[in-house]
Design an enzyme around this catalytic site. Structure first.
Site, short mmCIF file in Angstrom:
data_model
loop_
_atom_site.label_atom_id
_atom_site.label_comp_id
_atom_site.label_asym_id
_atom_site.label_seq_id
_atom_site.Cartn_x
_atom_site.Cartn_y
_atom_site.Cartn_z
N PHE A 8 0.85 -1.20 0.00
CA PHE A 8 0.00 0.00 0.00
C PHE A 8 0.88 1.24 0.00
O PHE A 8 1.73 1.41 0.86
CB PHE A 8 -0.93 0.04 1.23
CG PHE A 8 -1.80 1.26 1.22
CD1 PHE A 8 -2.93 1.32 0.39
CD2 PHE A 8 -1.49 2.37 1.97
CE1 PHE A 8 -3.72 2.46 0.34
CE2 PHE A 8 -2.27 3.52 1.93
CZ PHE A 8 -3.40 3.56 1.11
N ASP A 23 9.33 2.91 1.52
CA ASP A 23 8.17 3.64 2.03
C ASP A 23 8.11 3.39 3.54
O ASP A 23 7.65 2.35 3.99
CB ASP A 23 6.91 3.13 1.31
CG ASP A 23 5.63 3.78 1.83
OD1 ASP A 23 5.66 4.38 2.91
OD2 ASP A 23 4.60 3.66 1.14
N LYS A 43 2.85 10.26 8.11
CA LYS A 43 2.17 9.85 9.35
C LYS A 43 2.76 10.43 10.65
O LYS A 43 2.37 11.49 11.06
CB LYS A 43 2.07 8.33 9.40
CG LYS A 43 1.16 7.79 8.30
CD LYS A 43 0.54 6.46 8.64
CE LYS A 43 -0.65 6.17 7.75
NZ LYS A 43 -0.37 5.45 6.52
C1 PLP Z 1 -0.64 5.67 5.09
C2 PLP Z 1 0.35 5.19 4.11
C3 PLP Z 1 0.52 5.83 2.87
C4 PLP Z 1 -0.36 6.99 2.43
O1 PLP Z 1 -0.23 8.11 3.23
P1 PLP Z 1 -1.33 9.29 3.12
O2 PLP Z 1 -0.80 10.35 4.02
O3 PLP Z 1 -2.64 8.72 3.55
O4 PLP Z 1 -1.37 9.72 1.70
C5 PLP Z 1 1.50 5.37 2.03
N1 PLP Z 1 2.27 4.33 2.37
C6 PLP Z 1 2.13 3.69 3.54
C7 PLP Z 1 3.05 2.55 3.87
C8 PLP Z 1 1.16 4.08 4.44
O5 PLP Z 1 1.01 3.42 5.60
#
Ligand code: PLP
Length: 391
Positions: A129, A217, A246
């Site tokens: 994701f 990520d 986050k």
């Molecule tokens: C939450 C998340 C995203 C997306 O972040 P947003 O601030 O909602 O756009 C991307 N990658 C990972 C691993 C995430 O947990």
């Protein structure tokens, strides 16, 4: 009051919080809840941290925004701090995780372009994701998030998570087109999945050998969540590109894309930008969050409490017929069940005053604040155990 005017993208619980302090939230009726999800890995230093409140208030009274047409002191401070912690060279600031990943994907494209690749491919993982923009959705897996959006832009090669041989078996066919690998060191949305030990290191070596950018990520796993600043540090791996969001702003929206070596040389003036990205308020908030994590020793606390939570859950739920696996690192913990009972999240909140989350249908996800203590760890364990025994 009604939610009828909101686009129906979420199905929120009928709970409305109007106050938070540390690990606790209070609803409109004044009822207290223990927060074991931290706004989905966001409020690591806890709610309403006095030092953050003070910094944000002071900055709001000084300057919220001047734009990237001018030097921004706090942006430079934050870039220096983050690159130092991550062993990277430079930073670009965004407003969200998806945007930070878009920045990374643009770096991958530029890298491919400079390599003379006509149709560059980015390797991504099954069950990944990376966000909800069209570009980051193309890099994500699963019909739940992709269904109905038609042909998504971008070219991605999807391989099994944590399986280097599977990736290598694609090299003969796709190798010349690959410019980068994008992955979560710990998959969050797909239920807290860790790659086998040694995988990240081997992937790092493969990327270096083939001149692919390793792009991690760390949006969910970074900023102390795993017990280190960044999850890749457990394996001693430094990527070429790292994305964050986050926990970085503890609720103030901010994302960051860090780059190192050749990846740090790809952008030139005009090749990327953002109106809000890196504004003084967001950057000062993030600087303050990092300071608080250091001052309060929250990496060590996340390690200690995370290990305790994992151990206590394993002890207490041992042999439970519904529990398939309990896994995690630091304060990123998943409890995979055979069948997810209906309304588990509601029941946890209503009957146990406990805020949890469920991902991919069958996994309870715990992402408590980094400031959690032993007593609260035990409250989570007892709450979950009572709940799972009742069912
Ligand atoms: C939450 C998340 C995203 C997306 O972040 P947003 O601030 O909602 O756009 C991307 N990658 C990972 C691993 C995430 O947990």
């Amino acid at each position: 009051m009604s939610a009828a005017c909101l686009m129906s993208t979420y199905q929120p619980l009928p709970l409305n919080f109007n106050k938070g302090l540390g690990t606790r939230l209070w609803d409109q009726a004044g009822r207290e809840y223990l927060d074991a999800i931290a706004g989905v890995a966001v409020t690591g230093i806890g709610h309403s941290h006095p030092k953050l409140v003070q910094a944000i208030s002071e900055q709001a009274g000084l300057l919220l925004h001047s734009s990237n047409l001018y030097d921004i002191h706090w942006q430079q401070q934050l870039a220096a701090k983050l690159t130092g912690l991550a062993g990277m060279d430079c930073a670009f600031f965004n407003n969200s995780g998806a945007e930070a990943n878009e920045t990374a994907l643009k770096l991958a494209r530029l890298h491919g372009w400079y390599k003379g690749i006509e149709h560059p491919l980015v390797v991504v993982m099954e069950n990944a994701f990376h966000g909800r923009t069209l570009g980051t959705l193309s890099a994500s897996d699963g019909p739940a998030v992709r269904l109905g959006y038609g042909i998504l832009p971008g070219d991605f090669l999807k391989v099994p998570f944590g399986d280097l041989a599977a990736l290598e078996s694609n090299i003969a066919e796709y190798g010349p087109r690959i410019c980068a690998v994008l992955m979560e060191p710990i998959q969050g949305e797909s239920g807290i999945r860790l790659a086998p030990a040694g995988y990240l290191k081997a992937l790092r070596e493969l990327c270096t050998r083939r001149n692919w950018l390793l792009m991690l990520d760390e949006i969910q796993s970074g900023i102390g969540r795993s017990g280190r600043w960044f999850a890749c540090q457990h394996e001693g791996v430094v990527p070429d590109v790292m994305t964050l969001a986050k926990g970085l702003g503890n609720g103030i929206p901010i994302g960051a894309c860090l780059a190192r070596g050749k990846a740090a040389q790809l952008f030139t003036p005009g090749s990327h930008g953002s109106t809000f990205g890196g504004n003084p308020l967001a950057c000062r908030a993030a600087c303050t969050v990092l300071e608080i994590i250091e001052e309060q020793g929250l990496l060590a606390n996340a390690q200690r409490q995370g290990a305790l939570l994992l151990q206590r859950l394993r002890e207490t739920l041992k042999g439970h017929a519904q529990v398939l696996e309990i896994r995690g690192l630091g304060l990123m913990i998943g409890i995979e069940l055979r069948h997810m009972p209906r309304d588990l999240v509601q029941i946890a909140a209503r009957d146990h005053g406990l805020l949890i989350n469920v991902t991919r249908g069958k996994t309870i996800r715990l992402l408590p604040p980094l400031v959690i203590d032993e007593v609260e760890v035990e409250m989570i364990v007892q709450g979950l155990c009572r709940m799972l025994k009742d069912l």
